[in-house]
Design a protein around this motif. Structure first.
Motif, mmCIF file in Angstrom:
data_model
loop_
_atom_site.group_PDB
_atom_site.id
_atom_site.type_symbol
_atom_site.label_atom_id
_atom_site.label_comp_id
_atom_site.label_asym_id
_atom_site.label_seq_id
_atom_site.Cartn_x
_atom_site.Cartn_y
_atom_site.Cartn_z
ATOM 1 N N ALA A 1 -3.929 1.096 -11.778
ATOM 2 C CA ALA A 1 -5.049 1.109 -12.604
ATOM 3 C C ALA A 1 -5.737 -0.762 -12.266
ATOM 4 O O ALA A 1 -6.474 -0.647 -13.131
ATOM 5 C CB ALA A 1 -4.780 0.802 -13.814
ATOM 6 N N SER A 2 -5.664 -1.246 -11.900
ATOM 7 C CA SER A 2 -5.787 -1.892 -11.267
ATOM 8 C C SER A 2 -5.841 -3.379 -11.841
ATOM 9 O O SER A 2 -6.179 -4.753 -11.869
ATOM 10 C CB SER A 2 -7.911 -2.258 -11.460
ATOM 11 N N GLU B 1 0.637 -1.641 -0.278
ATOM 12 C CA GLU B 1 0.266 -0.245 0.188
ATOM 13 C C GLU B 1 0.544 1.373 0.204
ATOM 14 O O GLU B 1 0.727 2.201 -0.537
ATOM 15 C CB GLU B 1 -1.520 0.060 1.186
ATOM 16 N N PRO B 2 1.647 1.283 0.578
ATOM 17 C CA PRO B 2 2.389 2.366 0.639
ATOM 18 C C PRO B 2 3.616 2.444 -1.093
ATOM 19 O O PRO B 2 3.286 3.406 -0.720
ATOM 20 C CB PRO B 2 4.050 1.835 1.778
ATOM 21 N N LEU B 3 3.813 2.365 -1.747
ATOM 22 C CA LEU B 3 3.767 2.033 -2.621
ATOM 23 C C LEU B 3 3.023 1.633 -3.800
ATOM 24 O O LEU B 3 3.212 1.554 -4.834
ATOM 25 C CB LEU B 3 4.790 0.285 -3.336
ATOM 26 N N ASN B 4 1.393 2.605 -3.474
ATOM 27 C CA ASN B 4 0.132 3.066 -3.947
ATOM 28 C C ASN B 4 0.102 1.126 -4.734
ATOM 29 O O ASN B 4 -0.583 1.344 -6.048
ATOM 30 C CB ASN B 4 0.800 3.466 -5.315
ATOM 31 N N HIS B 5 -0.135 0.457 -4.225
ATOM 32 C CA HIS B 5 -0.379 -1.137 -4.173
ATOM 33 C C HIS B 5 -1.541 -1.801 -3.452
ATOM 34 O O HIS B 5 -1.622 -1.505 -2.713
ATOM 35 C CB HIS B 5 0.647 -2.351 -4.639
ATOM 36 N N SER B 6 -2.483 -2.569 -4.623
ATOM 37 C CA SER B 6 -3.462 -2.355 -3.512
ATOM 38 C C SER B 6 -3.658 -3.971 -3.343
ATOM 39 O O SER B 6 -2.628 -4.520 -3.647
ATOM 40 C CB SER B 6 -4.852 -2.592 -4.105
ATOM 41 N N VAL B 7 -4.665 -5.246 -2.428
ATOM 42 C CA VAL B 7 -4.183 -6.295 -1.737
ATOM 43 C C VAL B 7 -5.286 -6.349 -1.437
ATOM 44 O O VAL B 7 -6.486 -6.495 -0.675
ATOM 45 C CB VAL B 7 -2.724 -6.651 -0.742
#
Length: 248
Positions: A62-63, A33-39
């Motif tokens: 961009a999902s 998340e801090p690297l702008n990715h979702s999980v």
């Protein structure tokens, strides 16, 4: 109070698998998340429109899926090939569909043979193992018997009853202890992938040529270099009557 289940042994195994998944999801989320990715868990469709439910998917802004992670727990070795093959097929077909996927990871908990692990790795899946004895030792420290023969029906009932008595905090503690051998290596793998430049130059190790014939056959050929694959592809410049002879 324990809820009634038809197969207590399977219920305990499924519950352990969920604990592993939840713990790893939380750990990966702290990095991603801090690297702008979702999980999160996602259902993805492959190029044939078949659906695959993936336990942990790291996605970009961009999902688009970037990393696939699946924990797989097994009590009996006889199920290795069934569960292992499903993982291979799902990850391989999704990597063919989504060029954005840069890594796939399997966290193999329980009784996995070396042969089945090597088979999974041959499909490009990075593997991490949690031994069955490690899981059993942790559960038994919490009063949950986890070693029983396949024909034993009483011990699984006791195990399920004891598991259902656990508090949420105790379950979280057990999950952290079970994943301890693999948590940091998995996190490191994810972080390294997300921080690396996706456009950085890479050396080609193999080229795979996938062909579907008029008879519905699916032929796959591997080449050690781009030039070798191109030379083979040049044989298709003209119409080909006998595909097998051309590729031989």
């Amino acid at each position: 109070m324990s809820r009634e289940v038809t197969n207590p042994g399977s219920a305990v195994g499924e519950a352990i698998g969920k604990l592993i998944e939840a713990d790893l999801t939380a750990a990966v989320r702290e990095i991603a998340e801090p690297l702008n990715h979702s999980v999160k868990s996602r259902t993805l469709r492959n190029h044939l429109r078949n659906q695959h439910q993936i336990d942990i998917v790291v996605s970009d802004p961009a999902s688009q899926p970037v990393i696939l992670i699946e924990p797989k727990y097994l009590r009996y070795k006889k199920h290795n090939w069934d569960k292992g093959s499903r993982l291979c097929i799902a990850h391989y077909s999704l990597r063919r569909t989504y060029p954005s996927i840069r890594k796939s990871i399997g966290v193999l908990a329980g009784e996995w043979t070396d042969a089945s692990v090597q088979f999974i790795q041959s499909f490009g899946v990075e593997t991490y193992r949690i031994p069955f004895d490690h899981i059993a030792d942790i559960l038994e420290k919490h009063g949950i018997p986890f070693r029983w023969d396949e024909k034993d029906t009483q011990t699984p009932k006791e195990a399920w009853q004891q598991f259902c008595r656990l508090s949420a905090e105790e379950k979280k503690e057990i999950a952290a202890a079970i994943t301890a051998p693999v948590r940091q290596p998995v996190i490191h793998s994810v972080e390294t992938t997300l921080r690396s430049d996706p456009n950085a130059p890479r050396r080609v190790e193999t080229v795979e040529l996938s062909i579907r014939t008029s008879e519905g056959e699916h032929l796959v050929y591997s080449f050690r270099s781009v030039s070798e694959a191109i030379r083979r592809l040049l044989t298709f410049v003209t119409d080909v009557e006998d595909l097998q002879r051309t590729l031989r």
